[in-house]
Structures are given as structure tokens and as C-alpha cells.
Design a protein around this motif. Structure first.
Motif, PDB file in Angstrom:
ATOM      1  N   ASN A   1      15.454   5.535   5.060  1.00 46.47           N
ATOM      2  CA  ASN A   1      14.184   6.252   5.238  1.00 46.47           C
ATOM      3  C   ASN A   1      13.026   5.286   4.986  1.00 46.47           C
ATOM      4  OD1 ASN A   1      12.013   7.956   5.345  1.00 46.47           O
ATOM      5  ND2 ASN A   1      12.569   9.167   3.534  1.00 46.47           N
ATOM      6  N   PRO A   2      12.220   4.929   6.017  1.00 41.46           N
ATOM      7  CA  PRO A   2      11.156   3.933   5.824  1.00 41.46           C
ATOM      8  C   PRO A   2      10.056   4.380   4.887  1.00 41.46           C
ATOM      9  CG  PRO A   2      11.014   4.938   8.006  1.00 41.46           C
ATOM     10  CD  PRO A   2      12.303   5.412   7.400  1.00 41.46           C
ATOM     11  N   ARG A   3      10.099   5.637   4.432  1.00 34.61           N
ATOM     12  CA  ARG A   3       9.110   6.087   3.462  1.00 34.61           C
ATOM     13  C   ARG A   3       9.752   6.451   2.120  1.00 34.61           C
ATOM     14  NH1 ARG A   3       4.130   6.174   5.355  1.00 34.61           N
ATOM     15  NH2 ARG A   3       3.870   6.117   7.612  1.00 34.61           N
ATOM     16  N   SER A   4      10.923   5.895   1.873  1.00 35.80           N
ATOM     17  CA  SER A   4      11.511   6.056   0.545  1.00 35.80           C
ATOM     18  C   SER A   4      11.193   4.827  -0.291  1.00 35.80           C
ATOM     19  CB  SER A   4      13.026   6.225   0.643  1.00 35.80           C
ATOM     20  OG  SER A   4      13.642   4.990   0.927  1.00 35.80           O
ATOM     21  N   LEU A   5      11.171   4.994  -1.600  1.00 39.86           N
ATOM     22  CA  LEU A   5      10.866   3.876  -2.481  1.00 39.86           C
ATOM     23  C   LEU A   5      11.902   2.760  -2.345  1.00 39.86           C
ATOM     24  CD1 LEU A   5       9.628   5.544  -5.797  1.00 39.86           C
ATOM     25  CD2 LEU A   5       8.341   4.882  -3.768  1.00 39.86           C
ATOM     26  N   ALA A   6      13.161   3.113  -2.155  1.00 38.60           N
ATOM     27  CA  ALA A   6      14.205   2.096  -2.045  1.00 38.60           C
ATOM     28  C   ALA A   6      14.004   1.238  -0.795  1.00 38.60           C
ATOM     29  CB  ALA A   6      15.586   2.758  -2.013  1.00 38.60           C
ATOM     30  N   TRP A   7      13.737   1.889   0.349  1.00 41.78           N
ATOM     31  CA  TRP A   7      13.550   1.126   1.591  1.00 41.78           C
ATOM     32  C   TRP A   7      12.332   0.223   1.493  1.00 41.78           C
ATOM     33  CZ3 TRP A   7      10.087   0.100   5.400  1.00 41.78           C
ATOM     34  CH2 TRP A   7      10.585  -0.427   6.589  1.00 41.78           C
ATOM     35  N   VAL A   8      11.222   0.752   0.982  1.00 38.92           N
ATOM     36  CA  VAL A   8       9.992  -0.036   0.882  1.00 38.92           C
ATOM     37  C   VAL A   8      10.198  -1.223  -0.053  1.00 38.92           C
ATOM     38  CG1 VAL A   8       7.581   0.008   0.138  1.00 38.92           C
ATOM     39  CG2 VAL A   8       8.524   1.941   1.421  1.00 38.92           C
TER      40      VAL A   8
ATOM     41  N   GLU B   1       0.834  -1.202   0.000  1.00 36.26           N
ATOM     42  CA  GLU B   1       0.000   0.000   0.000  1.00 36.26           C
ATOM     43  C   GLU B   1       0.872   1.257   0.000  1.00 36.26           C
ATOM     44  OE1 GLU B   1      -3.762   1.490  -0.400  1.00 36.26           O
ATOM     45  OE2 GLU B   1      -3.305  -0.634  -0.095  1.00 36.26           O
ATOM     46  N   ARG B   2       1.944   1.234   0.766  1.00 31.13           N
ATOM     47  CA  ARG B   2       2.828   2.394   0.837  1.00 31.13           C
ATOM     48  C   ARG B   2       3.542   2.625  -0.491  1.00 31.13           C
ATOM     49  NH1 ARG B   2       6.870   2.697   5.874  1.00 31.13           N
ATOM     50  NH2 ARG B   2       4.821   2.513   6.856  1.00 31.13           N
ATOM     51  N   LEU B   3       3.999   1.537  -1.115  1.00 33.69           N
ATOM     52  CA  LEU B   3       4.704   1.678  -2.389  1.00 33.69           C
ATOM     53  C   LEU B   3       3.785   2.268  -3.451  1.00 33.69           C
ATOM     54  CD1 LEU B   3       7.273   1.156  -4.044  1.00 33.69           C
ATOM     55  CD2 LEU B   3       6.408  -1.155  -4.509  1.00 33.69           C
ATOM     56  N   GLY B   4       2.532   1.772  -3.508  1.00 34.53           N
ATOM     57  CA  GLY B   4       1.602   2.291  -4.492  1.00 34.53           C
ATOM     58  C   GLY B   4       1.256   3.742  -4.246  1.00 34.53           C
ATOM     59  N   PHE B   5       1.035   4.125  -2.989  1.00 35.60           N
ATOM     60  CA  PHE B   5       0.656   5.497  -2.665  1.00 35.60           C
ATOM     61  C   PHE B   5       1.795   6.472  -2.945  1.00 35.60           C
ATOM     62  CE2 PHE B   5       0.471   8.987   0.450  1.00 35.60           C
ATOM     63  CZ  PHE B   5      -0.758   9.536   0.123  1.00 35.60           C
ATOM     64  N   LEU B   6       2.989   6.140  -2.481  1.00 34.33           N
ATOM     65  CA  LEU B   6       4.111   7.056  -2.660  1.00 34.33           C
ATOM     66  C   LEU B   6       4.496   7.189  -4.132  1.00 34.33           C
ATOM     67  CD1 LEU B   6       6.356   6.107   0.388  1.00 34.33           C
ATOM     68  CD2 LEU B   6       4.636   7.902   0.189  1.00 34.33           C
TER      69      LEU B   6
END
Length: 900
Positions: free
Chosen positions: A809-816, A749-754
Motif C-alpha cells: 500500500n503506497p500510503r502505508s507507513l511501512a511502504w513509505v 512529506e507523506r510520512l510526516g502527514f500520515l
């Protein structure tokens, strides 16, 4: 002496707590057996002795009574002395004595609440859960009285098992006229599809419950029997643990028989009778979390060490029953069902059932699964059958029933109907086919509560439809002492009680009676003991003259094999709900963050950036924060803002904050047994508080900044609640496959939203303006990190470095993406440091470079970066679909059976 430490009676009186209890407890109602005193209350004495209002047992703020101790003892002697068991109970209250009862009552209530013990009357998806009602005092049964109950119940379950064997076999009882065909073949609970079937171990009934009442003469009588899916085996365990903890001294000194040995014998018996598998795999089939007794299902499954399953967890292949797990199909050899028969198999029984397993009856007929109890026992629950059991016992086992049932007449027989019609005023009228849509069904009524006109109306109904009515003699239920705090500090009252006892099989055609049971107490002014009608429960202490059996289900020396048996597999249904619990939690957080950001920007001073407004409008519509027909944000900011606020609590629109919170609660309810009580309470509280405050705001019709301020405070509160949920999911859950799927759901969900937010920011150019740049960083919850690291730099390179490439960063695309790839690989069971094919469907952050991503194309576009955003979003939802196919629906080509 400090008056706050003074008791109602002085130290001399407290030396005789049994006499004190006798003085303070009112007698049972006239004509009822008094459990506390061990005899029936004479009607003339009861009228004189029953006070108009019970006196408080203890009130520290009241002045000390002037009655001297000698007079107190004399007054206590006016009441009949307590029965020996109850005298021993009160003598063993402990140092606090009666003064400590209010504290114990509060402690018990807190324990029930903290343990999440619930009983939901007609529970639905949106209804609140009702705490289980448990009284402070237990029902104490003497060893002699229990011997009568135990022998009678064992005999009755033998007779019922023989009845089922005959009805689904030679049917001699029907041929000889000992059983009317209307009560068997005319009963919807009789399953013709099972005629001729022989169950494993030739045992039809594995768990049977009998509701008993004690009459004024002190003898126990059978009122009803339950064989389909009798409830109470889990609740009585919780009752025992809770009450024994409140009165440990009394529990030990009264020689109360323990329960674990009987549960252990039941499980060993089921395992021996299972048709195949060593050790056999046994599961408990539940209708689901919205069933009123779901707590008991989950509790009992944990206690017995078996798997809790719903119908869609199971499937039938080649006439064998399987459990759908993350590792594939696992054979199921035994099923303890808590589901009514009609819902078991939609192919052969009720076609609209979504609770059962298609093909289950075929697996039963093939002899490949043991079901406890065997389907088809519903006709045994008809109250009309009680009148025929004495003759059936003589015919089937050659014995006279030791435990009598209340005199019962089935009005389908003309002679019985004519005999009982003049007695209706002294009887109970019951439905012959209770809770059956195809027949006349109604709640039981007492003739003594009806006038002549009502009695005549019932007589007319009975004459017209005699077979649908059964009449049973009325028995005044015995009454036991209960502790109630509805008047002052607390007092003892008397309540009518019905005792449910259980017979369980411990081997082929062998049963034992659980030494205890579930006592159900009628409400304050009620005559019927029913949990559905606001009654409560009590623990049941069965005393023994011999040695207390201290068997425990806890293994003294754990072995790898025993530990593996108690590690329940992760079912596909549980995994899917955990997956969506993660997705809805992340979705709610995204919606809250986006709504707060939008309202903050719209109420701020700088509203000149058209690119920013277009970006906000697109994200709000994409995430269903506003209806699609709302004018665009650049055209009408005021209308857009009002629409956003109005939609926050809309539970009918997918994507709103309220809708996401409701979905979190529904997903969590389906895996309630996996969540801590604090976690579950937080989820329920977050939804109810948010929807309540949203409704209040809508009712106030606040205008202007006042509405925005309220909305922002509401969103801030929701954000705090979601942070608590996230913490519970992150730090307080076992890292098994179910948790990994929860985490995978969150990160999908986070990957799609960001990805979509970044793509829209570059598409509309909002990231190239100061306000749009700051909004993007804030949406990723990275404002503090950004300013600490880059200070005032606001270019594409810094944005990409922090929000795309930063692996910390837990909200970066790389981390996710990194996290998703690793957890998917571990979920699939691959070798360490080896990724699976599904992991490779996600972009590999190790191939990204800052120079390549920041390479500008014509017209100041960033084609590589935009392409990465599109690929990441597409990959997120592709992986979601693949996970659903492989682990939830089990339709992929790689599906395999394990342990067959």
C-alpha cells in the motif's frame, strides 16, 4: 471545381509566385530601403502605391475575382520586381504556394507554444510568461552584403578588445586624449578592481553583438553594440529550427549558411583558453527563471552541452571557482555569463546582489577561471563611444573602419554639443549611461516625433547635463516583408527591421562572425525595433556562393567520454528545488484530500461524533487549512466550514491549497529546464485555474450548501490536476539523483502527514468509532482496498494491517519508510543492498509485528503504536534537515571536492 479549392489567382498566375508576391506586397514606407525589392522606395511613388488597407492574400470563402490572368500579370508589373533572393524564396514555397501560408503561420505559432519559447518583459514571480514572437518570413541577406557585414564586425570586435586591454592596462588612450575619462573611469561599468588583470588567452571579449540597420542607400550601419551579456544566441537558434522547418525547400535551394560550425568553434576556443582542467568544465551563469530571457539561457546551455547554473550554485574556495553538486564541489574552469557585471560579486561590486558569487572577482584576478565576457566591458556599450571608434581604430590597429556607425555626438564635449543642438529634430537622443542608477538615464527619443516645445526642453536638459546625453543621427530602418493575419485570412505587410549579428572568439585574439543573426521587427506603427515594446523577431538567412558548411554539434560516433561530457551534473540548487517540488506536490495533495474529507463530513447527515470533529479540527489547524483563531469545530461547525472555504485560495498563508499550488509553480520554475512542456503547462494551469475560481467564489459570497458545493467541485478539479502532475513526476522523468530527491521529498512529506494523522486519531479516539474509522481510511485514499479486503471489520488490527504494515500500500507507513530508506541509500551512492547511516535514522518496518503494535495498554491505549507514530514523524523531519545540510548547503563534515 469546388469553390473552396479555388485560389485567389488561377493556375497560370500561380506559376509565377514571385510576380504574385510583388503584386500583393505593399512597398516599404517612403524613404526606407525595401528588402523585398532591393531598393529604397521613392517618396512620390510610395505615396501612390501604398494602399489604405492591405488586401487579403487569400480567402477561400470570397468569390473568385473576375480579373483575367493577363490583367493580373499586368497589374503585378506595376510594382517593382523582387530582389533575386526573395524571388527565389517565393519560387520555392512548395506545392501549396501562397495558399499554404495561413496553415504554416498557425503551425509556427503552435510550435513556439509547444516548445515553451518565452520572452518575459519585466518578468516577476507572479506574472504570466509571454510567448516568443516570431515572424513567418526570414530576413534574407545576400552573400555580397554579408561579406561587408562580416569584415566590418570582425574589425570592430578587434578594436573593442584592444580598447579593453588598454583601459585595464597601460591606459595610453586616456593619456593621449583619444578617450574621455568620463566615458571610462566615470562610467559605473568600469571596474577598477580588475585594473592590471590579464585574462586567459589575452582575450577580453568572447561574445559581442552589434545592432545594424540598412539605410536607404542599401549600406549597413552600426547603431549600437552589446558586450556585457548580449542576448540572442539562443533565440536565433530556435528561430532557425522553426523557420527552416516551415520552408525546407527554400532553405535548401537558397544555399543558406548553417550555424553549428560557429558555435562549435566558439566552444573549442573557450576550452583551449580555460586556465586548467582537461577537459575543462564550463558553465553558463543565469540570473534565474524570472529573467526575461531565461528560456534562451536554458536552451543555449543544452545546445552547447554546458551546465546551467545560478549564482548560489557556485562558491569560491582558495581563489578557485566550484560548482556545488550532490557529489561535492566540482571545479569550474570557464563561465559564460548572462548576468550584468554589477551583480557578479556582492563582496566587491553591488552588495545587495543575490545573483552573483562572493569572491568571483578574486578568482578572476588569480587567473583561475575564464569568464566570457570578462567583467568590466559595460562602458563599451555607451552610445557615446561610437563617435570615438574611428580614431581608436586608426590608433590601435592602423585601419579605417569598414563598417560605419551612425554619426554620433557625445554632448559632454562642448564643441560636439553646440554642433548638434540645431539638429535635434533630425536625430535620436540617447542616454550616455543607459540603465545606470547613478547617472541620468532615459529611453531613447526621436526628435522627428517632437514639437518645438519638447525639442527646446530637451535642448535645455542637454545644456545642463551634457555628459549624460548622446545624440545620434536618425536613420530610417529598412523594411522587410512580414506575414500578418490581423486582417482576414492573412496578408503581407512591411515592418522596420534591425539586425543583430554576433562575433564570437574561436581562439586567443581571434573571432568569427556567426553567419546569421537575430532580426528584430518594429510593431505595426512603431519606428523602434524592440522586443520590450511589442516587436517581434525573424530568422536571418545568410546566403553563400560557396559550399554550405554542414557541421553539426551532434557527435557522429558517441563515445563514453563524449556522452559523459553532455551529462550535466545535478547542482545543489536544482536538487533542492526538485526536493521541494516533491514536498509541495505531496503537501497540496494532502491538503486537498483533507479539505474534501472535512467538507464532505460536515455536509453529511452523521455529525454526532465529537471525537471525529476534534480530530478534523486538529488536522485542519496543523496543516493551516483554517486560521488559528477559528473556534473549535465542535463549538461552531458553521464558522469553521466558512473559514475553511475562505482559506482555500489564500496565497499568504502557508499550508492552504492555493499557497501550496503557488509553491509548486515557483519550485518548478527554478528547474524549468528539467520539466516537459506538458508538465510545466499543467502546473501553471492548475495554479491559475484554482486561484481564479477561488476568487470568483469569494466574490459571489455564496451561502450555505451552495458554497460547499462550489468548494468541493473546486477541490475535485485541483485533485485531478495534482494527479496529472504526480503522473508526470512518476512516469515521465529520468531517474537521476534530482528525481530521487523529488521522490524523497514527497515521501518525507507523506510520512510526516500520515504519522501525525494516525497519532491524532488514536489520541482523540476517533478511530474507535465507525465514522472516525472510515474517515481515517478515506484520508489514506484506501477505502476501496479496505472494504475489498476486510469487508465490515473495523478494529485496530485491520487498520494497522492496512495503514501501517502493508508493504504493498503506497500510503502505508511501512511502504513509505521502505521506499525512503532505499532511495536515500541509492542517492548516497552506497553499494547495492547496503543502507547508509541516514537510512538507519528511519524506523525499520521489518522489526514491526502486528501483535506488538496492536498490544493494548491501560485505558485502551496502544503505547507501542503511538510511540511508532511519534518516532516516524520525528524521523521524517530529521532526515529532511540532514539532507538539506549534506546535499544543499554542503556544510556537513563529509564535504569533499571531486575532480580537483
Amino acid at each position: 471545381m469546388d469553390p473552396l479549392n479555388e485560389s485567389l489567382f488561377d493556375a497560370q498566375a500561380l506559376e509565377a509566385p514571385a510576380a504574385l508576391a510583388a503584386a500583393l506586397a505593399p512597398p516599404a514606407a517612403p524613404g526606407h530601403f525595401d528588402e523585398l525589392r532591393g531598393g529604397a522606395t521613392p517618396e512620390d511613388e510610395a505615396r501612390q502605391a501604398v494602399p489604405s488597407q492591405p488586401a487579403p492574400l487569400y480567402d477561400a470563402s470570397a468569390p473568385r475575382p473576375e480579373t483575367p490572368p493577363a490583367q493580373a500579370d499586368e497589374d503585378a508589373g506595376d510594382q517593382a520586381p523582387l530582389a533575386p533572393a526573395w524571388s527565389g524564396f517565393f519560387e520555392n514555397l512548395g506545392p501549396g504556394g501562397f495558399d499554404d501560408l495561413p496553415r504554416r503561420a498557425i503551425s509556427l505559432e503552435r510550435q513556439i507554444r509547444d516548445n515553451g519559447v518565452t520572452y518575459n518583459v519585466y518578468a516577476d514571480a507572479d506574472g504570466p510568461q509571454r510567448p516568443w514572437s516570431l515572424d513567418l518570413f526570414p530576413l534574407i541577406v545576400s552573400a555580397d552584403s554579408w561579406a561587408q557585414i562580416e569584415a566590418g564586425v570582425q574589425q570592430r570586435v578587434r578594436v573593442l578588445d584592444h580598447v579593453m586591454a588598454d583601459v585595464y592596462g597601460p591606459q595610453q588612450l586616456l593619456a593621449e586624449g583619444l578617450l574621455p575619462p568620463a566615458l571610462v573611469q566615470g562610467h559605473p561599468g568600469y571596474l577598477r578592481a580588475l585594473h592590471g588583470v590579464r585574462p586567459p588567452g589575452d582575450t577580453w571579449l568572447h561574445i559581442a553583438a552589434f545592432d545594424l540597420a540598412r539605410g536607404p542607400d542599401g549600406n549597413w550601419w552600426v547603431v549600437s553594440q552589446r558586450t556585457q551579456a548580449p542576448s540572442g544566441l539562443g533565440y536565433l537558434l530556435e528561430n532557425r529550427l522553426a523557420i527552416a522547418r516551415q520552408f525546407p525547400q527554400a532553405f535548401e535551394n537558397l544555399q543558406v549558411q548553417r550555424l553549428a560550425a560557429t558555435y562549435n568553434a566558439m566552444m573549442e576556443g573557450l576550452q583551449r583558453m580555460c586556465p586548467a582542467g582537461q577537459p575543462p568544465h564550463i558553465a553558463l551563469l543565469t540570473p534565474g527563471p524570472y529573467n526575461e530571457t531565461y528560456f534562451e539561457h536554458a536552451y543555449l546551455a543544452r545546445y552547447l552541452g554546458i551546465t546551467l547554473v545560478e549564482g548560489n550554485d557556485l562558491t569560491v574556495r582558495d581563489q578557485r571557482l566550484y560548482l556545488k553538486t550532490l557529489q561535492g564541489l566540482r571545479p569550474v574552469h570557464g563561465l559564460v555569463k548572462r548576468l550584468d557585471d554589477q551583480f557578479l560579486d556582492p563582496l566587491e561590486l553591488r552588495p545587495d546582489s543575490t545573483l552573483g558569487v562572493p569572491g568571483l572577482l578574486q578568482a578572476i584576478r588569480a587567473g583561475n577561471v575564464l569568464v566570457a565576457n570578462m567583467p568590466g566591458s559595460a562602458f563599451l556599450e555607451s552610445p557615446a563611444l561610437l563617435g570615438f571608434l574611428p580614431a581608436l581604430a586608426r590608433r590601435l590597429i592602423g585601419e579605417k573602419l569598414q563598417l560605419p556607425a551612425l554619426p554620433t555626438w557625445w554632448c559632454g564635449e562642448r564643441a560636439a554639443m553646440e554642433a548638434v543642438l540645431p539638429q535635434l529634430a533630425d536625430c535620436a537622443i540617447k542616454a550616455t549611461y543607459p540603465d545606470v542608477d547613478a547617472h541620468t538615464s532615459f529611453d531613447a527619443v526621436l526628435g522627428r516625433h517632437m514639437g518645438r516645445r519638447e525639442l527646446d526642453e530637451w535642448a535645455g536638459r542637454i545644456v545642463r547635463q551634457g555628459d549624460a546625453h548622446t545624440v545620434q543621427s536618425y536613420l530610417p530602418l529598412s523594411q522587410m516583408p512580414t506575414w500578418t493575419q490581423d486582417l482576414g485570412r492573412g496578408h503581407i505587410a512591411q515592418r522596420s527591421v534591425l539586425l543583430r549579428v554576433f562575433a564570437v572568439s574561436d581562439g586567443p585574439r581571434s573571432w568569427r562572425v556567426l553567419p546569421g543573426g537575430l532580426a528584430r521587427l518594429a510593431g505595426r506603427d512603431a519606428q523602434i525595433a524592440s522586443m520590450q515594446r511589442g516587436g517581434s523577431s525573424a530568422d536571418v538567412w545568410v546566403r553563400t556562393d560557396g559550399e554550405v558548411d554542414r557541421t553539426t554539434l551532434l557527435q557522429p560516433h558517441a563515445t563514453p567520454a563524449s556522452l559523459a561530457r553532455h551529462r550535466a551534473p545535478v547542482t545543489s540548487r536544482a536538487a533542492e528545488n526538485m526536493f521541494w517540488l516533491g514536498r509541495y506536490t505531496e503537501r497540496a495533495e494532502n491538503a486537498v484530500r483533507l479539505a474534501r474529507l472535512t467538507l464532505d463530513l460536515l455536509s453529511g447527515e452523521d455529525q454526532s461524533s465529537r471525537a471525529l470533529l476534534v480530530w478534523l479540527h486538529q488536522l485542519a489547524q496543523r496543516n493551516a487549512l483554517v486560521p488559528p483563531e477559528v473556534p473549535s469545530l465542535p463549538k461552531s461547525r458553521r464558522v469553521f466550514e466558512r473559514a475553511l472555504i475562505a482559506e482555500l485560495g489564500n496565497v499568504d498563508t502557508g499550508g492552504s491549497v492555493g499557497w501550496s499550488l503557488r509553491c509548486i509553480r515557483q519550485s518548478a520554475a527554478a528547474v524549468r529546464e528539467r520539466l516537459s512542456q506538458d508538465h510545466w503547462n499543467q502546473i501553471v494551469r492548475a495554479e491559475s485555474d484554482f486561484l481564479r475560481r477561488s476568487a470568483e467564489q469569494a466574490g459571489e459570497k455564496a451561502e450555505g450548501g451552495y458554497a460547499t458545493g462550489i468548494a468541493l467541485r473546486l477541490l475535485e478539479s485541483a485533485s485531478t490536476s495534482l494527479s496529472a502532475m504526480t503522473g508526470a513526476q512518476t512516469d515521465r522523468m529520468t531517474r537521476d539523483d534530482a528525481w530521487r530527491l523529488l521522490s524523497i521529498g514527497r515521501h518525507i512529506e507523506r510520512l510526516g502527514f500520515l504519522s501525525s494523522a494516525l497519532a491524532a486519531g488514536f489520541e482523540h479516539g476517533s478511530v474507535h468509532e465507525v465514522s472516525g474509522f472510515e474517515a481515517m481510511v478515506a484520508l489514506f485514499d484506501s477505502t476501496i482496498t479496505f472494504h475489498a479486503r476486510y469487508q465490515q471489520r473495523r478494529d485496530v488490527a485491520t487498520l494497522v494491517d492496512l495503514l501501517v504494515q502493508d508493504g504493498d500500500n503506497p500510503r502505508s507507513l511501512a511502504w513509505v519508510t521502505h521506499t525512503l530508506r532505499k532511495r536515500i541509500a541509492k542517492l548516497a551512492g552506497s553499494a547495492p543492498d547496503k543502507l547508509t547511516a541516514l537510512s538507519y535514522d528511519l524506523p525499520d518496518p521489518d522489526t514491526w509485528t502486528l501483535e506488538g503494535l496492536c498490544e493494548a495498554g491501560p485505558d485502551a491505549q496502544y503505547p507501542t503504536l503511538v510511540q511508532l507514530f511519534a518516532a516516524s514523524e520525528t524521523a521524517a523531519y530529521h532526515v529532511s534537515d540532514a539532507i538539506g545540510t549534506r546535499y544543499f548547503t554542503l556544510t556537513s563534515e563529509s564535504l569533499r571536492s571531486v575532480g580537483a
